[in-house]
Design a protein around this motif. Structure first.
Motif, PDB file in Angstrom:
ATOM      1  N   LEU A  54       0.824  -1.212   0.000  1.00 18.29           N
ATOM      2  CA  LEU A  54       0.000   0.000   0.000  1.00 18.29           C
ATOM      3  C   LEU A  54       0.858   1.263   0.000  1.00 18.29           C
ATOM      4  N   CYS A  55       1.922   1.275   0.770  1.00 22.08           N
ATOM      5  CA  CYS A  55       2.755   2.478   0.875  1.00 22.08           C
ATOM      6  C   CYS A  55       3.521   2.750  -0.421  1.00 22.08           C
ATOM      7  N   THR A  56       4.129   1.715  -0.998  1.00 23.90           N
ATOM      8  CA  THR A  56       4.912   1.955  -2.208  1.00 23.90           C
ATOM      9  C   THR A  56       4.008   2.267  -3.391  1.00 23.90           C
ATOM     10  N   TRP A  57       2.859   1.647  -3.471  1.00 23.33           N
ATOM     11  CA  TRP A  57       1.941   1.967  -4.565  1.00 23.33           C
ATOM     12  C   TRP A  57       1.332   3.349  -4.401  1.00 23.33           C
ATOM     13  N   SER A  58       1.134   3.777  -3.180  1.00 18.43           N
ATOM     14  CA  SER A  58       0.655   5.138  -2.973  1.00 18.43           C
ATOM     15  C   SER A  58       1.708   6.149  -3.419  1.00 18.43           C
ATOM     16  N   ARG A  59       2.960   5.892  -3.066  1.00 16.75           N
ATOM     17  CA  ARG A  59       4.052   6.782  -3.484  1.00 16.75           C
ATOM     18  C   ARG A  59       4.205   6.802  -5.002  1.00 16.75           C
ATOM     19  N   THR A  60       4.153   5.618  -5.641  1.00 11.49           N
ATOM     20  CA  THR A  60       4.451   5.517  -7.072  1.00 11.49           C
ATOM     21  C   THR A  60       3.247   5.863  -7.943  1.00 11.49           C
ATOM     22  N   HIS A  61       2.053   5.420  -7.530  1.00  9.98           N
ATOM     23  CA  HIS A  61       0.872   5.541  -8.386  1.00  9.98           C
ATOM     24  C   HIS A  61      -0.168   6.530  -7.858  1.00  9.98           C
ATOM     25  N   GLY A  62       0.000   7.009  -6.640  1.00  7.98           N
ATOM     26  CA  GLY A  62      -0.951   7.973  -6.100  1.00  7.98           C
ATOM     27  C   GLY A  62      -2.246   7.373  -5.595  1.00  7.98           C
ATOM     28  N   VAL A  63      -2.221   6.066  -5.262  1.00  7.06           N
ATOM     29  CA  VAL A  63      -3.447   5.436  -4.771  1.00  7.06           C
ATOM     30  C   VAL A  63      -3.677   5.806  -3.310  1.00  7.06           C
ATOM     31  N   ARG A  64      -4.897   5.592  -2.851  1.00  2.00           N
ATOM     32  CA  ARG A  64      -5.288   5.787  -1.462  1.00  2.00           C
ATOM     33  C   ARG A  64      -5.816   4.461  -0.939  1.00  2.00           C
ATOM     34  N   GLY A  65      -5.735   4.247   0.389  1.00  6.94           N
ATOM     35  CA  GLY A  65      -6.284   2.984   0.850  1.00  6.94           C
ATOM     36  C   GLY A  65      -6.101   2.689   2.317  1.00  6.94           C
ATOM     37  N   THR A  66      -6.565   1.483   2.671  1.00  3.19           N
ATOM     38  CA  THR A  66      -6.568   0.994   4.045  1.00  3.19           C
ATOM     39  C   THR A  66      -5.959  -0.399   4.083  1.00  3.19           C
ATOM     40  N   GLY A  67      -5.070  -0.611   5.045  1.00  6.25           N
ATOM     41  CA  GLY A  67      -4.529  -1.938   5.306  1.00  6.25           C
ATOM     42  C   GLY A  67      -5.014  -2.440   6.648  1.00  6.25           C
ATOM     43  N   VAL A  68      -5.295  -3.725   6.721  1.00  6.70           N
ATOM     44  CA  VAL A  68      -5.823  -4.349   7.940  1.00  6.70           C
ATOM     45  C   VAL A  68      -4.951  -5.548   8.282  1.00  6.70           C
ATOM     46  N   ASP A  69      -4.487  -5.624   9.528  1.00  6.28           N
ATOM     47  CA  ASP A  69      -3.654  -6.754   9.920  1.00  6.28           C
ATOM     48  C   ASP A  69      -3.871  -7.084  11.387  1.00  6.28           C
ATOM     49  N   LEU A  70      -3.714  -8.381  11.701  1.00  6.92           N
ATOM     50  CA  LEU A  70      -3.910  -8.880  13.060  1.00  6.92           C
ATOM     51  C   LEU A  70      -2.756  -8.530  13.983  1.00  6.92           C
ATOM     52  N   SER A  71      -1.582  -8.234  13.425  1.00  2.00           N
ATOM     53  CA  SER A  71      -0.390  -8.006  14.237  1.00  2.00           C
ATOM     54  C   SER A  71      -0.265  -6.534  14.635  1.00  2.00           C
ATOM     55  N   THR A  72      -0.155  -6.284  15.920  1.00  2.24           N
ATOM     56  CA  THR A  72       0.097  -4.915  16.371  1.00  2.24           C
ATOM     57  C   THR A  72       1.483  -4.454  15.939  1.00  2.24           C
ATOM     58  N   VAL A  73       2.455  -5.353  15.945  1.00  2.00           N
ATOM     59  CA  VAL A  73       3.822  -5.000  15.544  1.00  2.00           C
ATOM     60  C   VAL A  73       3.869  -4.629  14.065  1.00  2.00           C
ATOM     61  N   PHE A  74       3.237  -5.444  13.220  1.00  2.00           N
ATOM     62  CA  PHE A  74       3.244  -5.160  11.789  1.00  2.00           C
ATOM     63  C   PHE A  74       2.475  -3.872  11.483  1.00  2.00           C
ATOM     64  N   THR A  75       1.361  -3.672  12.170  1.00  2.00           N
ATOM     65  CA  THR A  75       0.575  -2.462  11.935  1.00  2.00           C
ATOM     66  C   THR A  75       1.364  -1.215  12.301  1.00  2.00           C
ATOM     67  N   ALA A  76       2.076  -1.269  13.408  1.00  2.00           N
ATOM     68  CA  ALA A  76       2.913  -0.132  13.802  1.00  2.00           C
ATOM     69  C   ALA A  76       4.011   0.099  12.770  1.00  2.00           C
ATOM     70  N   ALA A  77       4.612  -0.979  12.259  1.00  2.00           N
ATOM     71  CA  ALA A  77       5.648  -0.844  11.242  1.00  2.00           C
ATOM     72  C   ALA A  77       5.083  -0.239   9.958  1.00  2.00           C
ATOM     73  N   ALA A  78       3.866  -0.631   9.590  1.00  2.00           N
ATOM     74  CA  ALA A  78       3.231  -0.080   8.391  1.00  2.00           C
ATOM     75  C   ALA A  78       2.991   1.419   8.540  1.00  2.00           C
ATOM     76  N   ARG A  79       2.570   1.841   9.717  1.00  2.00           N
ATOM     77  CA  ARG A  79       2.355   3.275   9.928  1.00  2.00           C
ATOM     78  C   ARG A  79       3.671   4.046   9.843  1.00  2.00           C
ATOM     79  N   ARG A  80       4.739   3.470  10.372  1.00  2.00           N
ATOM     80  CA  ARG A  80       6.042   4.124  10.247  1.00  2.00           C
ATOM     81  C   ARG A  80       6.484   4.190   8.792  1.00  2.00           C
ATOM     82  N   ARG A  81       6.234   3.137   8.025  1.00  2.00           N
ATOM     83  CA  ARG A  81       6.605   3.124   6.615  1.00  2.00           C
ATOM     84  C   ARG A  81       5.832   4.194   5.841  1.00  2.00           C
TER      85      ARG A  81
END
Length: 248
Positions: A51-78
Motif C-alpha cells: 500500500l505504501c509503495t503503490w501510494s508513493r508511485t501511483h498515487g493510490v489511497r487505501g486501508t490496510g488491515v492486519d492482526l499483528s500490532t507489531v506489523f501495523t505499527a511498522a506499516a504506519r512508520r513506513r
C-alpha cells in the motif's frame, strides 16, 4: 488479539512478508494499471509495503488491515517514511471479519487466504468491499511440480496434495467461481530464496541474543532443518503468485 510472537520474530527484518521482492511488487502495481486516487483495501497488509509503495508511485489511497500490532505499527512508520501517511491508513483488526465502510477499486489479500478457508472463500470476503467493475488481488501457492510423496507435501506447508492446485488448476478454480484471471505476477526461485533465507539470518541473530528464551529450542531446530527443507522441496515444488481477477 494479535499474531503469534514466533511469526513476528521471523519476519522482523523483512518489509515484504511473502516471496516477492521489490521489483516484483513494483511489477504487479504496473501490471494492474493503477491510476491516481484509485482506492485499495489490503487485508492482512503486514508491514504495509504494498500500500505504501503503490501510494508513493501511483498515487493510490487505501486501508490496510492486519492482526499483528507489531506489523501495523511498522506499516504506519513506513507510511511516514514514504510521505504517504495522508493517503493510507492501517488498522489493527482481524481481516477475516473486517467490514470496510466504502467500496474500493482494488481489494487485495496477498498470501493469506487462510482468512477465507482458501482461495474461493477469500475471494468472497474481498468481493464484499469491491465496487462494480473493481479488481481483486489474491496471492496463493501452487504446485510448480507434482509432489512425489507425502514428505514433499508436508515440507511445503501442506497436509495433503490437494491443499494446493497446480497453476492451471488454480486458474480453473478461480474461473469456475465466476472470475476472470486478467493478470498475474509469479515468484521465482530467487525471490523464494530471498524470502526464506532472510528468516535464517534473522533467527540466528535472534538466537545469539536470546539463548534462554522459551522459543529458543524450537527456533534452533527450525534453523537446522529449514535450509535443507527449502532447497530440497519448496524451491523446487512450490510456486507462489499474485493473481488479478475481474468478475465475469
Amino acid at each position: 488479539m494479535d499474531l503469534d510472537r514466533s511469526f513476528v520474530i521471523r519476519e522482523d527484518d523483512l518489509r515484504i512478508l511473502n516471496p516477492f521482492d521489490d521489483d516484483k511488487l513494483a511489477a504487479l502495481g504496473r501490471a494492474i494499471r493503477l491510476r491516481p486516487d484509485d482506492t485499495l483495501l489490503d487485508l492482512c497488509s503486514g508491514k504495509g509495503e504494498l500500500l505504501c509503495t503503490w501510494s508513493r508511485t501511483h498515487g493510490v489511497r487505501g486501508t490496510g488491515v492486519d492482526l499483528s500490532t507489531v506489523f501495523t505499527a511498522a506499516a504506519r512508520r513506513r507510511a511516514v517514511e514514504l510521505a504517504v501517511a495522508d493517503r493510507v491508513r492501517f488498522v489493527h483488526d482481524d481481516a477475516a471479519g473486517y467490514v470496510h465502510p466504502e467500496k474500493v477499486d482494488v481489494a487485495a489479500c496477498v498470501g493469506a487466504t487462510w482468512i477465507g478457508g482458501g482461495v474461493v472463500g477469500t475471494i468472497d470476503i474481498l468481493a464484499r468491499a469491491l465496487r462494480p467493475g473493481g479488481m481483486l488481488l489474491v496471492g496463493e501457492p501452487y504446485w510448480r511440480r507434482e509432489p512425489p510423496d507425502q514428505e514433499t507435501v508436508a515440507a511445503c506447508h501442506a497436509t495433503a496434495r490437494d491443499d494446493f492446485d497446480d497453476l492451471p488448476g488454480l486458474i480453473r478454480r478461480v474461473q469456475a467461481h465466476g472470475w476472470d484471471v486478467v493478470e498475474m505476477v509469479l515468484a521465482d526461485q530467487d525471490s523464494w530464496d530471498r524470502y526464506a533465507a532472510a528468516h535464517w539470518l534473522t533467527l540466528r541473530r535472534w538466537l545469539d541474543a536470546h539463548p534462554d528464551d522459551d522459543l529458543a529450542e524450537g527456533f534452533r531446530q527450525e534453523l537446522t532443518e529449514d535450509p535443507v527443507r527449502h532447497v530440497r522441496y519448496r524451491r523446487e515444488y512450490l510456486g507462489w503468485g499474485v493473481f488479478a481477477l475481474l468478475r465475469r
